[in-house]
Design a protein around this motif. Structure first.
Motif, short mmCIF file in Angstrom:
data_model
loop_
_atom_site.label_atom_id
_atom_site.label_comp_id
_atom_site.label_asym_id
_atom_site.label_seq_id
_atom_site.Cartn_x
_atom_site.Cartn_y
_atom_site.Cartn_z
N LYS A 1 0.84 -1.20 0.00
CA LYS A 1 0.00 0.00 0.00
C LYS A 1 0.86 1.24 0.00
O LYS A 1 2.00 1.22 0.48
CB LYS A 1 -0.91 0.02 1.24
N LEU A 2 0.31 2.27 -0.57
CA LEU A 2 0.93 3.58 -0.50
C LEU A 2 -0.14 4.53 0.03
O LEU A 2 -1.17 4.72 -0.62
CB LEU A 2 1.40 4.03 -1.90
N ALA A 3 0.10 5.07 1.23
CA ALA A 3 -0.88 5.95 1.87
C ALA A 3 -2.26 5.30 1.86
O ALA A 3 -3.26 5.90 1.50
CB ALA A 3 -0.92 7.31 1.19
N ASN A 4 -2.26 4.01 2.21
CA ASN A 4 -3.50 3.25 2.34
C ASN A 4 -4.16 2.88 1.00
O ASN A 4 -5.26 2.36 0.97
CB ASN A 4 -4.50 3.99 3.24
N ILE A 5 -3.52 3.24 -0.10
CA ILE A 5 -4.06 2.86 -1.41
C ILE A 5 -3.34 1.60 -1.88
O ILE A 5 -2.11 1.55 -1.85
CB ILE A 5 -3.85 4.00 -2.44
N PRO A 6 -4.10 0.56 -2.32
CA PRO A 6 -3.44 -0.68 -2.73
C PRO A 6 -2.53 -0.46 -3.95
O PRO A 6 -2.89 0.25 -4.89
CB PRO A 6 -4.62 -1.60 -3.11
N VAL A 7 -1.37 -1.06 -3.87
CA VAL A 7 -0.39 -1.00 -4.96
C VAL A 7 0.07 -2.41 -5.23
O VAL A 7 0.26 -3.19 -4.30
CB VAL A 7 0.81 -0.11 -4.56
N ARG A 8 0.21 -2.77 -6.49
CA ARG A 8 0.73 -4.09 -6.83
C ARG A 8 2.08 -3.91 -7.52
O ARG A 8 2.23 -3.06 -8.40
CB ARG A 8 -0.24 -4.83 -7.74
N ILE A 9 3.05 -4.71 -7.07
CA ILE A 9 4.39 -4.60 -7.63
C ILE A 9 4.78 -5.96 -8.20
O ILE A 9 4.58 -6.99 -7.54
CB ILE A 9 5.40 -4.14 -6.56
N ALA A 10 5.28 -5.95 -9.42
CA ALA A 10 5.63 -7.20 -10.08
C ALA A 10 7.10 -7.17 -10.48
O ALA A 10 7.59 -6.16 -11.00
CB ALA A 10 4.76 -7.39 -11.33
N ARG A 11 7.79 -8.28 -10.23
CA ARG A 11 9.20 -8.33 -10.62
C ARG A 11 9.31 -8.98 -12.00
O ARG A 11 9.49 -10.19 -12.14
CB ARG A 11 10.02 -9.08 -9.57
N VAL A 12 9.13 -8.16 -12.99
CA VAL A 12 9.37 -8.61 -14.36
C VAL A 12 10.35 -7.65 -14.97
O VAL A 12 10.57 -6.55 -14.44
CB VAL A 12 8.07 -8.66 -15.20
N SER A 13 10.97 -8.05 -16.07
CA SER A 13 11.99 -7.19 -16.64
C SER A 13 11.98 -7.27 -18.15
O SER A 13 12.02 -8.36 -18.72
CB SER A 13 13.38 -7.60 -16.12
N PHE A 14 11.89 -6.14 -18.79
CA PHE A 14 11.93 -6.07 -20.24
C PHE A 14 13.26 -5.43 -20.67
O PHE A 14 13.39 -4.94 -21.78
CB PHE A 14 10.74 -5.24 -20.74
N SER A 15 14.22 -5.44 -19.71
CA SER A 15 15.49 -4.78 -19.98
C SER A 15 16.66 -5.66 -19.58
O SER A 15 17.80 -5.36 -19.91
CB SER A 15 15.56 -3.48 -19.17
N GLY A 16 16.34 -6.73 -18.84
CA GLY A 16 17.41 -7.57 -18.30
C GLY A 16 17.90 -7.08 -16.95
O GLY A 16 18.64 -7.77 -16.28
N GLU A 17 17.49 -5.88 -16.55
CA GLU A 17 17.92 -5.31 -15.28
C GLU A 17 16.98 -5.74 -14.16
O GLU A 17 15.84 -6.16 -14.41
CB GLU A 17 17.95 -3.78 -15.37
N LEU A 18 17.44 -5.60 -12.95
CA LEU A 18 16.55 -5.68 -11.80
C LEU A 18 15.43 -4.66 -12.02
O LEU A 18 15.70 -3.49 -12.31
CB LEU A 18 17.32 -5.33 -10.52
N ALA A 19 14.19 -5.11 -11.90
CA ALA A 19 13.10 -4.17 -12.19
C ALA A 19 11.86 -4.52 -11.39
O ALA A 19 11.61 -5.69 -11.08
CB ALA A 19 12.78 -4.19 -13.68
N TYR A 20 11.13 -3.48 -11.02
CA TYR A 20 9.87 -3.63 -10.31
C TYR A 20 8.82 -2.84 -11.09
O TYR A 20 8.96 -1.63 -11.30
CB TYR A 20 9.97 -3.06 -8.89
N GLU A 21 7.77 -3.53 -11.52
CA GLU A 21 6.69 -2.82 -12.20
C GLU A 21 5.60 -2.50 -11.18
O GLU A 21 5.03 -3.40 -10.58
CB GLU A 21 6.12 -3.65 -13.34
N VAL A 22 5.35 -1.21 -10.97
CA VAL A 22 4.45 -0.75 -9.92
C VAL A 22 3.12 -0.34 -10.53
O VAL A 22 3.10 0.47 -11.47
CB VAL A 22 5.07 0.45 -9.17
#
Lengths: 208, 993
Positions: free
Chosen positions: B790-811
């Protein structure tokens, strides 16, 4: 753009139409356009006449419409027929846990999808058919589009849902896909620059 | 000039409003209510232009949109080419000049506005002549919702040209009274509005001209034209008739015009068309023109009538007026240069000619009879037949078996489509209500139906309204059509298409289509070349292909073909009538769909941020996506380099909200996705993510993306940006048509969520800081999983996928909060050097890793195996879309094109995308065709590789790694080394940070 990074601070919900709202306010009196507040909305998929549909109706306190129309639930939700097994429920009052209750009612025999960010509503007032007739082949005249009717179709090149919110077609709500909202708003402002499609007394049957 | 040809009184013009205009550089005066043509004629100007091919002088030949000749170019106030002098209304500030068949498109922008309006009515009446006015009035009185549409500035039609008594009033009063009652009854009454297309199911398209008649008095940005799209339950076509010319030698000189048009110029515009007039006719109607002109003080030198037998009233009328009448005679020639000076006539009995006789004349009026204006009626599918008496194609009457039989035997012309329609049993409603046309809801009345007399025109209109009202379930009002005097000048005359000679091939000045300079000789040549169909003759001769679409020449051309070829007119038929009835400007058809409204522009919730931060945008489908964010005058190359460095070495952020998102829900959701994707989705655990590829039934890649399992019976499918709608349709199609037994529901969530990939070695720090409740470590939150926070009580979904080969978090977050989330990510990431990057940097990053873009690196002929992704095609699943195709020999062929990387020998040289790849060493002595080994699909400059590089589809590519290949670039060979398509971090060590 300075925002306190503190996660304690509430996030501000935005519809991205602030500039358009000012322009809508400056329109002359023949037609008005109003951006309705952001509202939670849910796509409901359920087989009509199923137990799930009965459970949903019990939850809503209202029958699900079965023709291209909308109804209002006792709690103030707008239930729009989108297809034989599909409805859009706009939960303007934002009832707590409404989505969860809806999901419980349909469990295993339908689908509930939060689409709150998917669409936004614009309310056209005044000679709404005279403005919208510039962009839709649908007949929005009050005789063909009485209060309670809900149609889907193009407005210019965007697909919208039309809700008749009054008997005389003077309040028509457009439920618009969010990414198309500015296009539709721009189009409405441009269309309002030119004379309306037809004069107000258009098509009243004068004798019978 | 002085309007010396203006009558002292009369006409529907405003004599106290004089208007000056410029024609061919000369200032001329006319009156409000004039057309450009009537104003020119009032000053004695007939000659307006020269012909397209032969440069012959040409004048005004008719009074309306049927004029084949008088094309002009308007230079002010609104420049516009290819207008007719007879339909341009005189307006303040008008200047124009004649054009020889071709005009010039103006180059300046058009400031005027154009609009569209949809209209729904019970009854559409097309044409506001007597039949149309009566129909609209009777229907409105019965309570129908009526639209009345007419192309002229004034209602009345031919009544404006032929004043008479109607309904106990003079025709001008009757028109005014009727129009007033229509207005009072809220009829949508549109003048200056041309219905140019009539289609199935009661759809009519019309163009309304709103401001041109106001000329320079209208604001330049006013609403100039509007396209009406009218849907009517019933339509009555009351479009009148066009007079038909007779073709003879030198029939094209200025001063030669249709007889009825001369009457229009006289009675409607108060203009005498000449000083000394002769008349050449085959029928009675021209006598009234001659008599009206004589009575207005014009010298009528002679009436030449091809008939031997003429009604006594016409003989008497001519005698009383002292006009010589030559019966059984024809005009065989004319003289004059820029204006007619004399005509030659001879007696003619159908085979041989008598001696020549000449008349001095500055004007010759011609009438070969009348053609019902059946264009719109025929466009909508109304049937026609050839009427021997009228020499014209008229609406087909009763629809019954006899007529169908007749049409087959060749005596009735019925287009094939209609014949087919007749073979089907008619629905009940037809039997009852539509005896006339065979087309649902369509009727035709007045002279358009061949009812040329005023009384029969009104009667046919009355009948058509009665039928319409029954269909509309409205009680007919007791109103009757107005009483009128008998008029007899519509009696059918003789049919004479052209004045013949021994050899039609020599008739090179017998003009059939004056605008095309096409003659009887041209038709004779077409027939000699073996052509018989009028459609073929039309295309051989170009007759009927000009601005007027053969309004005066079409039927005559059919008649001439019949006469020369010996075919029957009824079996020849006429050429097909097609929209538009009159030319329509593209600007009008475009309406407001131009400029920023040309096509919807879709934007994400943070579009304004992109603009504020100087983004350059790229169109991806209808979306605007930031392509790069130049800083301090950077060009794209510099900006993209900076953005890719940030993503590889620190942290970057991308607005990926445009990716398609589909919620897949239901007990059979996993099974459904197993059938859709080439790989297995059912084994995916809740909280995990899998990359998947979709193929068509041919085994070719159609889309790719990640799939999140959100619940046991629920998945969130990501599609490509451009493929979102197509993929949803594709899934629905399989679900609804092939697998209805699957309990699965699909819903779009594309715009519900925004998605921002936060990419790079420092991304974990940014995510960890902004979402303290989330353990972003690799152990707690591994690659290809998702977590909710959550961010300020608002639901947030974070996914660890990568379209660059780098460590990445899609928020991802509800799009309402998109801008808030984005700005907090930017603020939080500031100290880590977070850099927003656009689609161009995204492309470089993904291409370095060999990730294909469906639609760029694929073209519908590429399999997953071709892309080096055999691993994504399940060998365990029983079936999935495309599986069977993978067993085809062609799909397993080693020489298929496969995705490879290319490193140019010169690391500073960029191989353009689309370049062909060849193995030859030199282009100098190459034998053509040169074998093409493949082509480049993606090409970029890479900072990470220290070189330019490309992706390419190469024949047998996967077995050629390390070999050399040449790219053909602007006629030069650019050598490169073939590499694995994964060029950067082949081991994949970077994705976990």
């Amino acid at each position: 753009m300075t925002v306190d990074v503190s996660t304690k601070e509430l996030l501000v919900a935005r519809d991205g139409l602030d500039v358009h709202k000012e322009k809508f306010a400056a329109l002359n009196a023949q037609v008005g356009v109003e951006v309705l507040p952001l509202a939670h909305q849910y796509n409901l998929r359920v087989s009509p006449n199923s137990d799930s549909a009965v459970a949903v109706e019990a939850l809503l306190g209202s029958a699900l419409p079965t023709s291209p129309s909308w109804v209002s639930s006792p709690a103030g939700q707008t239930i729009i027929w989108l297809g034989p097994d599909e409805w859009l429920i706009i939960d303007t009052p934002h009832h707590t846990d409404f989505e969860a209750s809806l999901r419980d009612a349909t469990k295993g025999h339908g689908a509930v999808v939060d689409q709150s960010g998917q669409r936004i509503s614009l309310l056209i007032t005044g000679d709404a058919p005279g403005l919208l007739a510039k962009g839709t082949a649908l007949n929005l005249h009050s005789t063909a589009f009485p209060r309670g009717a809900a149609l889907q179709g193009f407005l210019a090149r965007a697909v919208v849902i039309y809700l008749s919110r009054s008997e005389n077609s003077s309040r028509i709500e457009l439920v618009v896909r969010t990414s198309f909202a500015r296009y539709v708003a721009d189009w409405l402002l441009d269309a309002a620059l030119d004379p309306l499609a037809y004069p107000t007394p258009y098509g009243e049957r004068t004798c019978h | 000039m002085t309007q010396q040809y203006r009558t002292p009184t009369g006409g529907h013009i405003t004599r106290d409003t004089a208007l000056s205009f410029e024609f061919e550089g000369t200032l001329i005066e006319g009156y409000a209510g004039d057309t450009l043509a009537s104003a020119l004629l009032s000053n004695g100007v007939h000659h307006v232009t020269t012909s397209i091919k032969f440069g012959r002088p040409r004048g005004i030949a008719a009074a309306g949109s049927e004029d084949p000749n008088g094309l002009i170019q308007i230079t002010t106030p609104i420049p516009e080419p290819m207008q007719l002098a007879t339909t341009v209304e005189l307006a303040p500030g008008l200047s124009a000049h004649g054009i020889p068949g071709q005009g010039t498109l103006p180059t300046e922008p058009d400031p005027a506005r154009y609009d569209t309006a949809h209209l729904h009515v019970d009854l559409l009446v097309i044409g506001a002549g007597p039949a149309g006015l009566n129909a609209a009035l009777e229907a409105a009185r019965a309570g129908a919702r009526v639209a009345l549409v007419d192309e002229q500035p004034l209602p009345g039609g031919y009544l404006l040209s032929t004043p008479c008594m109607i309904g106990g009033a003079n025709s001008t009063e009757w028109i005014a009274q009727t129009a007033a009652e229509l207005a009072a009854r809220a009829v949508i009454h549109l003048q200056r509005t041309t219905v140019f297309g009539l289609y199935d199911d009661g759809l009519a398209l019309a163009v309304e001209r709103r401001t041109d008649h106001r000329g320079s008095d209208a604001a330049p940005d006013s609403l100039r034209q509007r396209i009406w799209r009218i849907r009517a339950i019933r339509t009555i076509v009351a479009t009148g008739a066009h007079e038909r010319p007779i073709v003879f030698a030198d029939n094209d000189r200025p001063g030669i015009l249709l007889a009825g048009s001369a009457r229009t110029f006289l009675n409607r515009f108060g203009v005498r068309v000449g000083d000394s007039v002769t008349v050449f006719t085959t029928n009675d109607s021209a006598y009234s023109s001659a008599f009206d002109l004589h009575d207005a003080g014009v010298h009528v030198g002679a009436i030449i009538d091809s008939r031997l037998v003429i009604g006594t009233e016409w003989i008497e009328g001519a005698k009383i007026r002292g006009i010589p009448l030559h019966s059984g005679s024809v005009v065989t020639g004319t003289s004059g240069d820029n204006r007619l000076t004399s005509i030659t006539l001879r007696r003619f009995n159908g085979t041989s000619f008598g001696t020549a006789e000449s008349y001095e004349a500055d004007t010759l009026l011609v009438s070969g009879g009348w053609n019902p204006a059946v264009h719109l009626y025929s466009q909508a599918g109304g049937m026609l037949r050839y009427d021997e008496r009228l020499g014209a194609f008229v609406p087909h009457r009763e629809v019954d078996a006899a007529d169908v039989a007749a049409s087959r035997s060749g005596t009735t012309f019925v287009p094939h489509r209609e014949v087919d329609a007749l073979r089907r049993p008619l629905p009940r409603s037809h039997e009852k209500f539509v005896p006339h046309t065979g087309v649902d809801g369509l009727a035709i009345a007045g002279s358009a139906a061949g009812k040329f007399g005023l009384r029969e025109a009104l009667d046919s209109s009355h009948k058509a309204v009665r039928e319409a009202l029954v269909d509309l379930r409205l009680a007919h009002s007791p109103s009757r059509p107005p009483e009128v005097e008998e008029d007899r000048d519509h009696t059918p005359g003789a049919v004479l298409w052209f004045v013949p000679s021994d050899d039609p091939h020599k008739l090179t000045t017998h003009f059939v289509d004056m605008q095309r300079d096409a003659t009887v000789a041209d038709i004779a040549h077409a027939i000699s070349a073996g052509l018989r169909s009028v459609e073929h003759v039309k295309r051989y001769t170009t007759i009927g292909t000009a601005h007027d679409q053969g309004k005066t020449s079409g039927t005559v051309a059919s008649g001439i073909v019949a006469e020369i070829s010996g075919e029957k007119m009824s079996s020849l038929g006429t050429t097909r009538f097609r929209p538009p009835y009159t030319p329509v400007a593209f600007a009008a058809l475009a309406g407001r769909a131009r400029g920023h409204l040309f096509d919807p522009v879709r934007v994400t919730a943070i579009h304004d941020w992109h603009i504020a931060h100087g983004a350059e945008f790229e169109d991806v489908g209808q979306w605007k996506r930031p392509r790069y964010y130049p800083r301090n005058g950077e060009d794209m190359h510099a900006a993209v380099k900076r953005e890719t460095i940030a993503a590889r070495n620190a942290v970057g952020i991308l607005d990926g909200s445009t990716l398609g998102k589909i919620d897949v829900q239901g007990p059979d959701a996993a099974e459904f996705l197993d059938r859709i994707y080439t790989n297995i989705m059912s084994t995916l655990k809740i909280g995990s993510i899998r990359y998947g590829v979709m193929c068509g039934v041919d085994g070719m890649v159609i889309d790719d993306g990640t799939v999140l399992r959100t619940e046991e019976d629920r998945f969130l499918v990501y599609t490509t940006t451009g493929g979102a709608a197509r993929v949803l349709d594709w899934l629905e199609e399989w679900l609804q048509t092939e697998w209805p037994e699957l309990r699965v529901y699909l819903s779009s969530a594309t715009e519900h969520l925004v998605t921002f990939p936060v990419v790079g070695p420092r991304s974990r720090a940014v995510i960890g800081e902004l979402f303290p409740d989330l353990d972003a470590s690799n152990e707690a939150f591994p690659f290809m999983t998702w977590r909710d926070t959550k961010l300020a009580n608002i639901p947030v979904r974070i996914a660890r996928v990568s379209f660059s080969g780098e460590l990445a978090y899609e928020v991802s977050v509800l799009s309402w909060y998109g801008l808030e989330l984005w700005t907090r990510l930017i603020e939080t990431g500031a100290k880590h050097g977070i850099t927003p990057y656009g689609t161009e940097a995204m492309h470089v990053l993904r291409a370095e890793k060999g990730y294909p873009i469906v639609g760029q690196d694929t073209d519908g002929t590429v399999t997953p195996q071709d892309l080096g992704m055999s691993w994504v095609v399940s060998k365990k699943k029983l079936d999935f879309i495309g599986k069977r195709s993978f067993d085809r020999a062609a799909n397993r062929d080693d020489t298929r094109r496969q995705l490879v990387g290319l490193l140019p020998d010169d690391p500073t040289k960029l191989i353009p995308e689309g370049s062909q790849l060849v193995t030859i060493e030199s282009l100098d002595h190459a034998t053509v065709p040169i074998t093409m080994d493949g082509f480049v699909t993606s090409s970029y400059d890479s900072h990470a590789l220290g070189s330019t590089f490309a992706l390419a589809l190469l024949v047998g590519g996967s077995t050629r790694l390390g070999e050399k290949i040449n790219a053909v670039v602007n006629g030069e060979l650019l050598p490169a080394t073939i590499t694995n398509h994964v060029l950067f971090d082949q081991e994949g060590v970077r994705r976990d940070g």
